[in-house]
Design a protein around this motif. Structure first.
Motif, PDB file in Angstrom:
ATOM      1  N   ILE A 265      17.648   5.711 -17.546  1.00  0.00           N
ATOM      2  CA  ILE A 265      16.415   4.971 -17.290  1.00  0.00           C
ATOM      3  C   ILE A 265      16.203   4.876 -15.780  1.00  0.00           C
ATOM      4  CG2 ILE A 265      16.649   3.654 -19.446  1.00  0.00           C
ATOM      5  CD1 ILE A 265      17.105   1.140 -17.694  1.00  0.00           C
ATOM      6  N   CYS A 266      14.993   4.498 -15.395  1.00  0.00           N
ATOM      7  CA  CYS A 266      14.679   4.477 -13.974  1.00  0.00           C
ATOM      8  C   CYS A 266      14.759   3.054 -13.437  1.00  0.00           C
ATOM      9  CB  CYS A 266      13.297   5.079 -13.737  1.00  0.00           C
ATOM     10  SG  CYS A 266      11.971   4.077 -14.427  1.00  0.00           S
ATOM     11  N   TRP A 267      14.585   2.909 -12.125  1.00  0.00           N
ATOM     12  CA  TRP A 267      14.691   1.593 -11.495  1.00  0.00           C
ATOM     13  C   TRP A 267      13.638   0.633 -12.038  1.00  0.00           C
ATOM     14  CZ3 TRP A 267      11.302  -1.106  -8.136  1.00  0.00           C
ATOM     15  CH2 TRP A 267      11.854  -2.259  -7.572  1.00  0.00           C
ATOM     16  N   SER A 268      12.399   1.099 -12.108  1.00  0.00           N
ATOM     17  CA  SER A 268      11.304   0.210 -12.530  1.00  0.00           C
ATOM     18  C   SER A 268      11.561  -0.345 -13.926  1.00  0.00           C
ATOM     19  CB  SER A 268       9.968   0.956 -12.526  1.00  0.00           C
ATOM     20  OG  SER A 268       9.613   1.330 -11.221  1.00  0.00           O
ATOM     21  N   GLU A 269      12.029   0.507 -14.819  1.00  0.00           N
ATOM     22  CA  GLU A 269      12.277   0.070 -16.190  1.00  0.00           C
ATOM     23  C   GLU A 269      13.438  -0.928 -16.227  1.00  0.00           C
ATOM     24  OE1 GLU A 269      12.661   3.287 -18.947  1.00  0.00           O
ATOM     25  OE2 GLU A 269      13.004   1.940 -20.659  1.00  0.00           O
ATOM     26  N   GLN A 270      14.446  -0.644 -15.415  1.00  0.00           N
ATOM     27  CA  GLN A 270      15.625  -1.509 -15.389  1.00  0.00           C
ATOM     28  C   GLN A 270      15.270  -2.919 -14.905  1.00  0.00           C
ATOM     29  OE1 GLN A 270      18.917   0.460 -13.491  1.00  0.00           O
ATOM     30  NE2 GLN A 270      20.230  -1.338 -13.576  1.00  0.00           N
TER      31      GLN A 270
ATOM     32  N   VAL B 189      14.496   9.854  -8.966  1.00  0.00           N
ATOM     33  CA  VAL B 189      15.812  10.005  -8.323  1.00  0.00           C
ATOM     34  C   VAL B 189      16.859   9.162  -9.067  1.00  0.00           C
ATOM     35  CG1 VAL B 189      17.129   9.604  -6.184  1.00  0.00           C
ATOM     36  CG2 VAL B 189      14.762  10.465  -6.069  1.00  0.00           C
ATOM     37  N   VAL B 190      16.464   7.947  -9.424  1.00  0.00           N
ATOM     38  CA  VAL B 190      17.392   7.043 -10.120  1.00  0.00           C
ATOM     39  C   VAL B 190      17.697   7.581 -11.521  1.00  0.00           C
ATOM     40  CG1 VAL B 190      17.666   4.721 -11.089  1.00  0.00           C
ATOM     41  CG2 VAL B 190      16.700   5.020  -8.801  1.00  0.00           C
ATOM     42  N   ARG B 191      16.654   8.060 -12.172  1.00  0.00           N
ATOM     43  CA  ARG B 191      16.838   8.632 -13.516  1.00  0.00           C
ATOM     44  C   ARG B 191      17.873   9.756 -13.471  1.00  0.00           C
ATOM     45  NH1 ARG B 191      12.951   7.573 -17.357  1.00  0.00           N
ATOM     46  NH2 ARG B 191      11.153   7.443 -15.970  1.00  0.00           N
ATOM     47  N   GLU B 192      17.738  10.592 -12.470  1.00  0.00           N
ATOM     48  CA  GLU B 192      18.660  11.716 -12.301  1.00  0.00           C
ATOM     49  C   GLU B 192      20.072  11.203 -11.992  1.00  0.00           C
ATOM     50  OE1 GLU B 192      17.796  14.563 -13.145  1.00  0.00           O
ATOM     51  OE2 GLU B 192      19.584  15.705 -12.530  1.00  0.00           O
ATOM     52  N   TYR B 193      20.151  10.193 -11.152  1.00  0.00           N
ATOM     53  CA  TYR B 193      21.451   9.597 -10.819  1.00  0.00           C
ATOM     54  C   TYR B 193      22.151   9.105 -12.089  1.00  0.00           C
ATOM     55  CZ  TYR B 193      24.608   5.720  -9.660  1.00  0.00           C
ATOM     56  OH  TYR B 193      25.677   4.864  -9.624  1.00  0.00           O
TER      57      TYR B 193
ATOM     58  N   GLU C   2       8.324   8.168  -7.283  1.00  0.00           N
ATOM     59  CA  GLU C   2       9.222   9.266  -6.898  1.00  0.00           C
ATOM     60  C   GLU C   2      10.686   8.813  -6.935  1.00  0.00           C
ATOM     61  OE1 GLU C   2       5.802  11.074  -3.942  1.00  0.00           O
ATOM     62  OE2 GLU C   2       7.763  10.603  -3.076  1.00  0.00           O
ATOM     63  N   TYR C   3      10.897   7.605  -6.449  1.00  0.00           N
ATOM     64  CA  TYR C   3      12.255   7.046  -6.449  1.00  0.00           C
ATOM     65  C   TYR C   3      12.781   6.896  -7.873  1.00  0.00           C
ATOM     66  CZ  TYR C   3      15.875   3.416  -5.981  1.00  0.00           C
ATOM     67  OH  TYR C   3      17.035   2.682  -6.059  1.00  0.00           O
ATOM     68  N   ASP C   4      11.905   6.485  -8.776  1.00  0.00           N
ATOM     69  CA  ASP C   4      12.316   6.315 -10.171  1.00  0.00           C
ATOM     70  C   ASP C   4      12.927   7.604 -10.735  1.00  0.00           C
ATOM     71  OD1 ASP C   4      11.884   3.638 -10.692  1.00  0.00           O
ATOM     72  OD2 ASP C   4       9.811   3.908 -11.373  1.00  0.00           O
TER      73      ASP C   4
ATOM     74  N   GLU D  11       0.834  -1.203   0.000  1.00  0.00           N
ATOM     75  CA  GLU D  11       0.000   0.000   0.000  1.00  0.00           C
ATOM     76  C   GLU D  11       0.875   1.262   0.000  1.00  0.00           C
ATOM     77  OE1 GLU D  11      -3.034  -0.178   3.100  1.00  0.00           O
ATOM     78  OE2 GLU D  11      -3.378   1.978   2.786  1.00  0.00           O
ATOM     79  N   GLY D  12       0.611   2.124  -0.927  1.00  0.00           N
ATOM     80  CA  GLY D  12       1.351   3.388  -1.000  1.00  0.00           C
ATOM     81  C   GLY D  12       2.693   3.279  -1.714  1.00  0.00           C
ATOM     82  N   ASP D  13       3.083   2.057  -2.053  1.00  0.00           N
ATOM     83  CA  ASP D  13       4.416   1.894  -2.633  1.00  0.00           C
ATOM     84  C   ASP D  13       4.511   2.401  -4.071  1.00  0.00           C
ATOM     85  OD1 ASP D  13       5.382   0.884  -0.299  1.00  0.00           O
ATOM     86  OD2 ASP D  13       5.505  -1.211  -0.973  1.00  0.00           O
ATOM     87  N   ALA D  14       3.402   2.322  -4.813  1.00  0.00           N
ATOM     88  CA  ALA D  14       3.452   2.758  -6.216  1.00  0.00           C
ATOM     89  C   ALA D  14       3.912   4.215  -6.292  1.00  0.00           C
ATOM     90  CB  ALA D  14       2.079   2.584  -6.878  1.00  0.00           C
ATOM     91  N   GLN D  15       3.357   5.033  -5.415  1.00  0.00           N
ATOM     92  CA  GLN D  15       3.737   6.447  -5.409  1.00  0.00           C
ATOM     93  C   GLN D  15       5.195   6.628  -4.958  1.00  0.00           C
ATOM     94  OE1 GLN D  15       2.171   9.008  -6.643  1.00  0.00           O
ATOM     95  NE2 GLN D  15       3.846  10.377  -6.021  1.00  0.00           N
ATOM     96  N   ARG D  16       5.562   5.898  -3.902  1.00  0.00           N
ATOM     97  CA  ARG D  16       6.947   5.989  -3.404  1.00  0.00           C
ATOM     98  C   ARG D  16       7.945   5.572  -4.482  1.00  0.00           C
ATOM     99  NH1 ARG D  16       4.658   2.833   1.200  1.00  0.00           N
ATOM    100  NH2 ARG D  16       4.103   4.327   2.826  1.00  0.00           N
ATOM    101  N   ILE D  17       7.608   4.511  -5.201  1.00  0.00           N
ATOM    102  CA  ILE D  17       8.530   4.007  -6.227  1.00  0.00           C
ATOM    103  C   ILE D  17       8.579   4.967  -7.416  1.00  0.00           C
ATOM    104  CG2 ILE D  17       8.902   2.130  -7.899  1.00  0.00           C
ATOM    105  CD1 ILE D  17       7.926   0.182  -5.710  1.00  0.00           C
TER     106      ILE D  17
END
Lengths: 245, 245
Positions: free
Chosen positions: B215-220, B200-204, B196-198, B188-194
């Motif tokens: 690319i982001c974490w989810s895509e990777q 951060v990873v894209r920027e990294y 946002e994290y995606d 619950e609530g993780d889709a939004q958290r992930i």
């Protein structure tokens, strides 16, 4: 040897804890320290479940082989290999999920272990004692139901944490030259090294607090490997989606 | 957060090393620090093989997916799950060997990972940088032949060690609340958290030294889990005696 090395060398399982609670922020720091460990292919295939409810704890303690410290530890965590979270990203990108190979099982299991060991080091650095609980694999189906683990997630082991109320000896490990080899695998000379080590272990068991059985390492592991070990695991894992193709 | 916590949080893979050799005694201390980690049922099911021969290194580097740092690292170790050593104790005690269950595979694999992570922490505490090499599972048969691994032993991963000649950023990890759950599994609530994290990873990936794919974490991880991964592992493991009953 530096301070961190001394910390690592001082590890022993702690099964009795003082009443002192583990600060919630500290606990969160420990899990984050775990997350900082390497993760294969950036999968981050681990989920940690913190169990506080006394009834659930009691039930897990029983299912894990009546390990009283699972009930009494100020904190008890279940570390799970999690392919559901990354797997759900396949849907998002309209890709078929194929994460049911043996390799995926290895990746997720190793991810959990690397994370856990970082958590353990961080915990011990904060003065806590820990005990891994492999016994949750005694009854993984019941544990998974209790924790509502979905398909794609399995409980690898538990972890008890608390401030030590005991000070057991460090358990002697195999001689380094048995474990560290140059260039190729070889067990030349190991029989003698292990025979000497067996006497060290025998003495450790004889003299440790509370007394002991006085058997040696070789006899102990021969016992372990000559009997079926958790034969339900293969089917349980398949049912959870870890088909190990 | 104490010094050890800071050390753990500072981890990143190091793939470029100075010419400085790793002192032999330090290396031995690192492996011993690894041995000090918890081991399931006291099995101590890990063997470390240190590879120095340049030709063997070159071959492993190629087999592991042309990873140049396997060749150039001052030290390269292969961490193996080892049921042969404890298994041979069965003979000694005239017991039948039954160590071919899935559970034994888990125990030995987890043992290796806990040991390795302690070695990594000990190495980083001594100023070294490390890089895990899961790529040795690309061609585990060839690697096993090169290292003369007997039945009952399999290479889980490699580890490069050396003094860092690069200073990469720490890679951002999933938000803690995605990974740490209370009482039961829940996303619950993780889709939004992930999501946002995606970002951060894209920027990294966009900004890290040398540039990146953005690319982001989810895509990777969707990419990783939508394709077969080392489909040879199951048969290879069976051939090595890990039949996973």
């Amino acid at each position: 040897m530096n301070d961190v090395h001394q910390l690592l060398f001082a590890h022993r399982s702690i099964r009795k804890y003082t009443d002192q609670a583990v600060d919630k922020e500290l606990l969160r720091t420990l899990v984050q320290a775990g997350q900082a460990a390497a993760t294969s292919s950036f999968l981050q295939g681990a989920t940690v479940i913190r169990v506080r409810d006394p009834e659930r704890r009691e039930r897990i303690a029983t299912l894990a082989g009546n390990q009283v410290h699972v009930r009494t530890a100020p904190e008890f965590l279940v570390l799970c290999a999690d392919l559901k979270r990354p797997g759900s990203c396949c849907e998002q990108y309209n890709k078929p999920f194929a994460g049911d190979f043996t390799e995926h099982f290895i990746i997720a299991t190793v991810d959990v272990a690397l994370m856990a060991q970082n958590m353990v080091v961080a915990a011990e650095a904060a003065g806590l004692g820990v005990c891994y609980i492999g016994g949750i694999r005694n009854n993984p189906r019941e544990i998974s139901d209790l924790l509502k683990l979905p398909r794609g997630v399995y409980p690898v082991f538990g972890l008890c944490l608390g401030y030590p109320a005991q000070d057991p000896e460090v358990k002697p490990r195999l001689p380094l030259d048995v474990v560290l080899k140059e260039e190729c695998y070889s067990d030349e000379g190991d029989a003698q090294r292990i025979a000497e080590y067996d006497e060290v272990v025998r003495e450790y068991y004889r003299t440790r607090t509370g007394g002991g059985h006085g058997i040696c390492w070789s006899e102990q592991v021969a016992g372990l490997l000559s009997e079926k070990s958790r034969p339900h695991m293969r089917q349980f894992l398949a049912d959870q989606g870890f088909t190990m193709k």
